[in-house]
Structures are given as structure tokens and as C-alpha cells.
Design a protein around this motif. Structure first.
Motif, PDB file in Angstrom:
ATOM      1  N   ARG A   1      10.154  21.839   4.186  1.00  0.00           N
ATOM      2  CA  ARG A   1      10.015  20.560   4.904  1.00  0.00           C
ATOM      3  C   ARG A   1      11.332  20.173   5.584  1.00  0.00           C
ATOM      4  O   ARG A   1      11.328  19.618   6.679  1.00  0.00           O
TER       5      ARG A   1
ATOM      6  N   ASN B   1      13.413  22.280   6.773  1.00  0.00           N
ATOM      7  CA  ASN B   1      13.542  23.163   7.939  1.00  0.00           C
ATOM      8  C   ASN B   1      12.814  22.608   9.157  1.00  0.00           C
ATOM      9  O   ASN B   1      13.151  22.954  10.289  1.00  0.00           O
ATOM     10  N   THR B   2      11.819  21.776   8.933  1.00  0.00           N
ATOM     11  CA  THR B   2      11.065  21.203  10.056  1.00  0.00           C
ATOM     12  C   THR B   2      11.486  19.759  10.329  1.00  0.00           C
ATOM     13  O   THR B   2      10.795  19.039  11.056  1.00  0.00           O
TER      14      THR B   2
ATOM     15  N   THR C   1       9.775  10.676  16.068  1.00  0.00           N
ATOM     16  CA  THR C   1      10.565  10.613  17.298  1.00  0.00           C
ATOM     17  C   THR C   1      11.768   9.695  17.102  1.00  0.00           C
ATOM     18  O   THR C   1      12.770   9.815  17.803  1.00  0.00           O
TER      19      THR C   1
ATOM     20  N   GLN D   1      23.052  17.729  21.153  1.00  0.00           N
ATOM     21  CA  GLN D   1      22.639  18.660  20.107  1.00  0.00           C
ATOM     22  C   GLN D   1      23.730  19.679  19.803  1.00  0.00           C
ATOM     23  O   GLN D   1      23.850  20.157  18.670  1.00  0.00           O
TER      24      GLN D   1
ATOM     25  N   THR E   1      23.511  23.179  12.147  1.00  0.00           N
ATOM     26  CA  THR E   1      22.248  23.908  12.298  1.00  0.00           C
ATOM     27  C   THR E   1      22.439  25.407  12.053  1.00  0.00           C
ATOM     28  O   THR E   1      21.604  26.042  11.402  1.00  0.00           O
TER      29      THR E   1
ATOM     30  N   GLY F   1      12.836  16.539  11.835  1.00  0.00           N
ATOM     31  CA  GLY F   1      12.969  16.145  13.236  1.00  0.00           C
ATOM     32  C   GLY F   1      11.733  16.417  14.058  1.00  0.00           C
ATOM     33  O   GLY F   1      11.675  16.043  15.231  1.00  0.00           O
ATOM     34  N   THR F   2      10.739  17.071  13.455  1.00  0.00           N
ATOM     35  CA  THR F   2       9.510  17.366  14.210  1.00  0.00           C
ATOM     36  C   THR F   2       8.415  16.335  13.937  1.00  0.00           C
ATOM     37  O   THR F   2       7.447  16.271  14.675  1.00  0.00           O
ATOM     38  N   ARG F   3       8.560  15.556  12.876  1.00  0.00           N
ATOM     39  CA  ARG F   3       7.507  14.610  12.514  1.00  0.00           C
ATOM     40  C   ARG F   3       7.702  13.221  13.135  1.00  0.00           C
ATOM     41  O   ARG F   3       6.748  12.499  13.345  1.00  0.00           O
TER      42      ARG F   3
ATOM     43  N   THR G   1      13.810   9.973  10.880  1.00  0.00           N
ATOM     44  CA  THR G   1      14.162  11.359  10.562  1.00  0.00           C
ATOM     45  C   THR G   1      15.282  11.396   9.530  1.00  0.00           C
ATOM     46  O   THR G   1      15.233  12.173   8.572  1.00  0.00           O
TER      47      THR G   1
END
Length: 195
Positions: A59, A61-62, A68, A155, A162, A64-66, A73
Motif C-alpha cells: 500500500r 508503494n502505491t 489528489t 518531483q 523515491t 499518492g494514487t488514491r 496522502t
């Protein structure tokens, strides 16, 4: 008179059997078996925690995808990292307990096949402890990244974190594979020798 002779013979047989047991390591085997069984049970009881930790890592690892929203986040990431660190603490405690038990068996006189099994199992347990150390570093990096995230203007400013997180994630996956292989080798020995 006859009763006392029978008693002497019975005592002699008991002493002989006890002497043989000491020479053959019967007591050591019983104690070694008990410690090995306890170590196996301790590692087995840690499996749900390990699976939970792997799920939390996935979770993360993902992250920032759930959401905005950056604040959401960050909140999610900090929550996941805190839960994962609790798992790491508990897993480390259990694997250290198992390691201590297995180390005792390797040093026991008359432990026979249990000593060899303990040596094989120690390889897997030590790898799992290494997984926990790397995981702790991963979680620390995630927390550090989340702390600087609101200050980052691009980024690229987060690229150190990262890249580090990706490298640690790959290292954990590799160590988990090594640990599984070492555990399978120990399990095969355990079954082949009827321990």
C-alpha cells in the motif's frame, strides 16, 4: 531377601537405562525437540504479522494514487508507516526469540539432528531479521519523505527518497525469496529426519 534382590536388579536396570540415555543424548533430544518446537511455533505465529507487513508495504508503494489532496496522502502514508513499524517491532521480537531458542539447540550436547535442523533454521530466521532491519529503514525513509513533501516544489526534489524506497523495496523482495528458500531447506531436513 528375594524382594531386596529384585529391588537391586530393578535399580540397576534403571541406572543402566539412565546412563544409556545420557550417553545417547535422550534428555538432550527431548530438550532440543522442545526448544525447536517452540521456535517453529514462534515463527509460525509471526506469519500473519509478516503478511500484514507485506500488505502495508504494498500500500505504501502505491502512495499518492488514491488521493489528489497532498494532505490526505501524507496522512495516509504516516498512518500506514506507523502500523507497519508496529508490525516490524513485533516481528523482530518474535524472530529474536526464535533465534535465541535455535542458538541454544545448536550448542546442546546430544541434540543430534535437532542441532543440524536448528543451524538450517537459523539461516532463515537471520534472513527474516535482516528483512525487518531493511523494512525499518524503508519506513524511516517514507516518513522522512512525507515530512518534506509539503516543502517540495517539484518531483525531482523527492527523487532521492523515491530511488531509495525503490531500492529498499527490491532488497526486501530479494531477502524474502532467500528466506523462503532457506526455510524450505530447513523444512525438508525436518521432515526427512522425522523430527
Amino acid at each position: 531377601m528375594r524382594l531386596s534382590r529384585l529391588l537391586v536388579i530393578a535399580l540397576a536396570v534403571i541406572f543402566l537405562a539412565t546412563g544409556l540415555c545420557v550417553l545417547l543424548g535422550c534428555g538432550g533430544n527431548r530438550e532440543a525437540k522442545s526448544k525447536v518446537d517452540e521456535a517453529v511455533e514462534t515463527v509460525g505465529s509471526a506469519r500473519p504479522l509478516l503478511e500484514d507487513l507485506i500488505g502495508l508495504d504494498e500500500r505504501l508503494n502505491t502512495l499518492g494514487t488514491r488521493f489528489t489532496n497532498v494532505e490526505d496522502t501524507i496522512a495516509e502514508g504516516k498512518s500506514l508507516a506507523a502500523m507497519a513499524l508496529l508490525d516490524v517491532d513485533e516481528l523482530e521480537a518474535r524472530y529474536q526469540q526464535a533465534r535465541d531458542l535455535l542458538l541454544e539447540v545448536t550448542g546442546m550436547e546430544g541434540a543430534g539432528s535437532y542441532a543440524e535442523y536448528a543451524r538450517l533454521a537459523l539461516v532463515a530466521v537471520n534472513i527474516e531479521l535482516e528483512v525487518m532491519a531493511v523494512n525499518r529503514q524503508l519506513l524511516t525513509d517514507v516518513q522522512d519523505m512525507l515530512d518534506v513533501l509539503p516543502l517540495a516544489e517539484s518531483q525531482e526534489q523527492l527523487s532521492y527518497y523515491t530511488q531509495e524506497i525503490e531500492a529498499l523495496t527490491a532488497e526486501i523482495a530479494d531477502l524474502l525469496q532467500q528466506g523462503a528458500e532457506a526455510a524450505q531447506q530447513a523444512d525438508r531436513y525436518y521432515e526427512e529426519h522425522g523430527l
